[in-house]
Write an enzyme that holds these catalytic residues in place. Structure first.
Site, mmCIF file in Angstrom:
data_model
loop_
_atom_site.group_PDB
_atom_site.id
_atom_site.type_symbol
_atom_site.label_atom_id
_atom_site.label_comp_id
_atom_site.label_asym_id
_atom_site.label_seq_id
_atom_site.Cartn_x
_atom_site.Cartn_y
_atom_site.Cartn_z
ATOM 1 N N HIS A 19 14.696 12.453 17.927
ATOM 2 C CA HIS A 19 15.144 12.214 16.542
ATOM 3 C C HIS A 19 16.654 12.010 16.506
ATOM 4 C CE1 HIS A 19 14.195 12.922 12.111
ATOM 5 N NE2 HIS A 19 15.491 12.648 12.147
ATOM 6 N N ASP A 23 22.974 4.959 13.200
ATOM 7 C CA ASP A 23 24.106 4.861 12.278
ATOM 8 C C ASP A 23 24.818 6.189 12.052
ATOM 9 O OD1 ASP A 23 21.536 5.227 11.228
ATOM 10 O OD2 ASP A 23 22.139 4.704 9.203
ATOM 11 N N HIS A 205 9.984 11.674 8.049
ATOM 12 C CA HIS A 205 10.840 12.772 7.587
ATOM 13 C C HIS A 205 10.096 13.453 6.436
ATOM 14 C CE1 HIS A 205 14.142 10.624 9.590
ATOM 15 N NE2 HIS A 205 14.955 11.640 9.344
ATOM 16 N N GLU A 208 11.719 18.335 4.853
ATOM 17 C CA GLU A 208 13.133 18.559 5.180
ATOM 18 C C GLU A 208 13.770 19.214 3.955
ATOM 19 O OE1 GLU A 208 15.387 14.934 5.788
ATOM 20 O OE2 GLU A 208 17.183 16.009 6.481
ATOM 21 N N ASP A 286 19.763 14.685 15.449
ATOM 22 C CA ASP A 286 19.748 13.911 14.204
ATOM 23 C C ASP A 286 20.903 12.897 14.192
ATOM 24 O OD1 ASP A 286 18.410 13.198 11.919
ATOM 25 O OD2 ASP A 286 19.144 14.841 10.676
HETATM 26 ZN ZN ZN Z 1 16.683 12.157 10.495
#
Ligand code: ZN
Length: 327
Positions: A19, A23, A205, A208, A286
């Site tokens: 994961h 960007d 996702h 979260e 992440d």
């Molecule tokens: Zn993520």
């Protein structure tokens, strides 16, 4: 954020990361160079000033919505083929320095079309960087295309179509990313169902910032094989077992959750409880730049805060190798 040492044993291990957002994982120095080449206006002209715009700093009442604003800044630097290829390549280089042997990179291709690139050109440019990186470094990689919450359904369908088109050329699956609190999964049911019908690998996702029901929808209705974050599952312990039996793996990103205030602190982060209850946990960064972290730091935090042994670390790394969409 609290600075925790990286344990040499962790750094040395061969690792897999599932994961990781392209960007959110640029090098500051590269952003400066791209700004120079492409005449992008930036505050100041040094990495320190740049850092203020795109690296998380402790702030009270921070939210995922605010966190996502950092991406609007980094995206300015990812609008040309050159930038996309270079940053994907450098990401694999950085990962290889940490002994990451398998890395799944994800991004939302629709967000890189400001200068008129087609969706195919965007995906090609990133794949070029990934292929070059795999050639030069000892690492396997593949690309996950993100449908973005908040964008129109038509665009979501385009992502599914292009993921299908590129499935034998480096694209390994689709994801649903973005602001879960504002745009529930239900809104994207149709494109994700089609992705499933096409046989594409799906990670979502879910859980979260949203409730545990989002995880259930992702797994039971939409056939997600993996869940991004998924920490809301801690509120439904029997579901942890059910998902483990179904081999559904959780891509947990501890630091990211603390920065977006869905977990109060590392000590309060549900990852340990989920792991102890038998959840198929993987540990991920992440966003290397935005969250100022990497997988070695994240794994080290599990030892520091939860007294995990090196065998626990090896187990969650193996979970990541086992659950990878890269074949
Ligand atoms: Zn993520």
């Amino acid at each position: 954020m609290e600075q925790i040492p990286v344990y040499p044993d962790v750094l040395e291990l061969d690792k897999a990361e599932l994961h990781l957002h392209l960007d959110g994982s640029l090098r500051l120095e590269t952003m400066l160079e791209i700004a120079e080449i492409e005449n992008i206006e930036i505050p100041g002209n040094n990495t320190l000033a740049l850092k203020k715009q795109c690296v998380y700093e402790n702030e009270e009442n921070f939210t995922l919505t605010k966190f996502l604003n950092y991406f609007y800044f980094t995206l300015k630097f990812l609008q040309t083929k050159y930038a996309l290829t270079r940053t994907a390549y450098e990401l694999l280089e950085d990962l290889s320095h940490e002994n990451v042997k398998l890395a799944e990179i994800r991004f939302a291709p629709q967000l890189h079309r400001i200068n008129g690139l087609t969706l195919g050109e965007v995906v090609d440019a990133v794949l070029e960087g990934i292929n070059k990186g795999m050639n030069d470094f000892d690492i396997k990689s593949g690309l996950i295309l993100c449908i973005l919450r908040g964008l129109k359904l038509k665009l979501a369908h385009e992502v599914v179509d292009i993921a299908d088109e590129y499935r034998d050329r480096g694209v390994i699956g689709v994801d649903l990313a973005g602001d879960e609190s504002k745009f529930p999964l239900e809104m994207y049911r149709h494109p994700l169902l089609i992705a499933g019908q096409k046989g594409l690998n799906i990670t979502i996702h879910a859980g979260e910032t949203g409730p545990v029901e989002e995880i259930k929808t992702a797994v039971f209705d939409l056939n997600a094989k993996r869940i991004g974050h998924g920490i809301a599952i801690v509120k439904d312990p029997p579901l942890i077992q059910v998902l483990a039996e179904k081999k559904v793996t959780l891509e947990i990103c501890p630091t990211s959750n603390i920065q977006t205030c869905v977990a109060k602190s590392y000590a309060h982060h549900p990852v340990n409880l989920i792991y102890q209850k038998g959840g198929l946990v993987t540990i991920n960064s992440d966003n290397r730049l935005i969250s100022d972290t990497n997988i070695s730091k994240e794994l080290s935090k599990m030892i520091y805060f939860f007294h995990w042994t090196i065998d626990d670390i090896k187990k969650v790394i193996q979970n990541a190798f086992d659950a990878s969409f890269i074949k």
